[in-house]
Design an enzyme around this catalytic site. Structure first.
Site, PDB file in Angstrom:
ATOM      1  N   GLU A  23       0.852  -1.180   0.000  1.00 19.85           N
ATOM      2  CA  GLU A  23       0.000   0.000   0.000  1.00 19.85           C
ATOM      3  C   GLU A  23       0.891   1.234   0.000  1.00 19.85           C
ATOM      4  OE1 GLU A  23      -4.265  -1.080   2.056  1.00 19.85           O
ATOM      5  OE2 GLU A  23      -3.193   0.694   2.722  1.00 19.85           O
ATOM      6  N   HIS A  81      -3.841   7.359  -0.012  1.00 22.13           N
ATOM      7  CA  HIS A  81      -3.295   5.998  -0.079  1.00 22.13           C
ATOM      8  C   HIS A  81      -4.086   5.187  -1.085  1.00 22.13           C
ATOM      9  CE1 HIS A  81      -6.563   4.950   2.752  1.00 22.13           C
ATOM     10  NE2 HIS A  81      -6.349   3.676   2.464  1.00 22.13           N
ATOM     11  N   HIS A  83      -5.642   1.345  -1.965  1.00 22.37           N
ATOM     12  CA  HIS A  83      -5.939   0.003  -1.448  1.00 22.37           C
ATOM     13  C   HIS A  83      -6.732  -0.783  -2.497  1.00 22.37           C
ATOM     14  CE1 HIS A  83      -9.647   1.688   0.992  1.00 22.37           C
ATOM     15  NE2 HIS A  83     -10.013   1.369  -0.224  1.00 22.37           N
ATOM     16  N   ASP A  93      -9.372   2.318   8.061  1.00 19.02           N
ATOM     17  CA  ASP A  93      -9.254   3.727   7.649  1.00 19.02           C
ATOM     18  C   ASP A  93     -10.169   4.603   8.508  1.00 19.02           C
ATOM     19  OD1 ASP A  93      -7.465   3.138   5.584  1.00 19.02           O
ATOM     20  OD2 ASP A  93      -9.056   2.946   4.082  1.00 19.02           O
TER      21      ASP A  93
HETATM   22 ZN    ZN Z   1      -7.563   2.069   2.926  1.00 15.19          ZN
END
Ligand code: ZN
Length: 132
Positions: A23, A81, A83, A93
């Site tokens: 990530e 970010h 994902h 999150d």
């Molecule tokens: Zn995330």
């Protein structure tokens, strides 16, 4: 609320996030005027968890981003970010958004879709745009 990126900044991060085995995450430095936040620079971090499903931003990048923001009269306005899921906050999150209530921008690393969110007692969707 709206967050606006330079095209190359957003595309660069999107490409990195989609090609990476972990990530990827970064800090968004810019300024907010009224309801519009402009990202002046993305500080790409090292994910110190080296994980494909979680991230922790390295402290050196955190420090550099805050120092740059201070020096330029800007602020750390968000975090970005990628994902491998729809670009909505995961439960993890959401926990972190409550602790750190900046704008959270998420890239779906399978499709490249972008979502932007803010936590203010409940989840708020933030529009995003590109400045040319
Ligand atoms: Zn995330």
């Amino acid at each position: 609320m709206r967050i606006v990126f330079r095209r190359d900044d957003l595309e660069g991060f999107r490409r990195l996030a989609m090609e990476s085995d972990v990530e990827e995450a970064g800090l968004l430095v810019g300024r907010c005027l009224g309801d519009e936040c402009r990202v002046e620079r993305i500080f790409v971090a090292k994910n110190i968890e080296h994980s494909p499903v979680r991230f922790t931003i390295d402290p050196y990048t955190m420090l550099r981003a805050y120092e740059y923001a201070d020096a330029e009269g800007l602020e750390v306005i968000g975090v970005i970010h990628g994902h491998p899921a729809p670009p909505r906050p995961s439960s993890l999150d959401l926990e972190n958004m409550r602790r750190w209530p900046v704008i959270w921008v998420i890239i779906d690393t399978r499709t490249g879709d972008v979502g932007a969110w803010l936590w203010r007692d409940s989840l708020i969707k933030v529009e995003y745009g590109i400045m040319d």
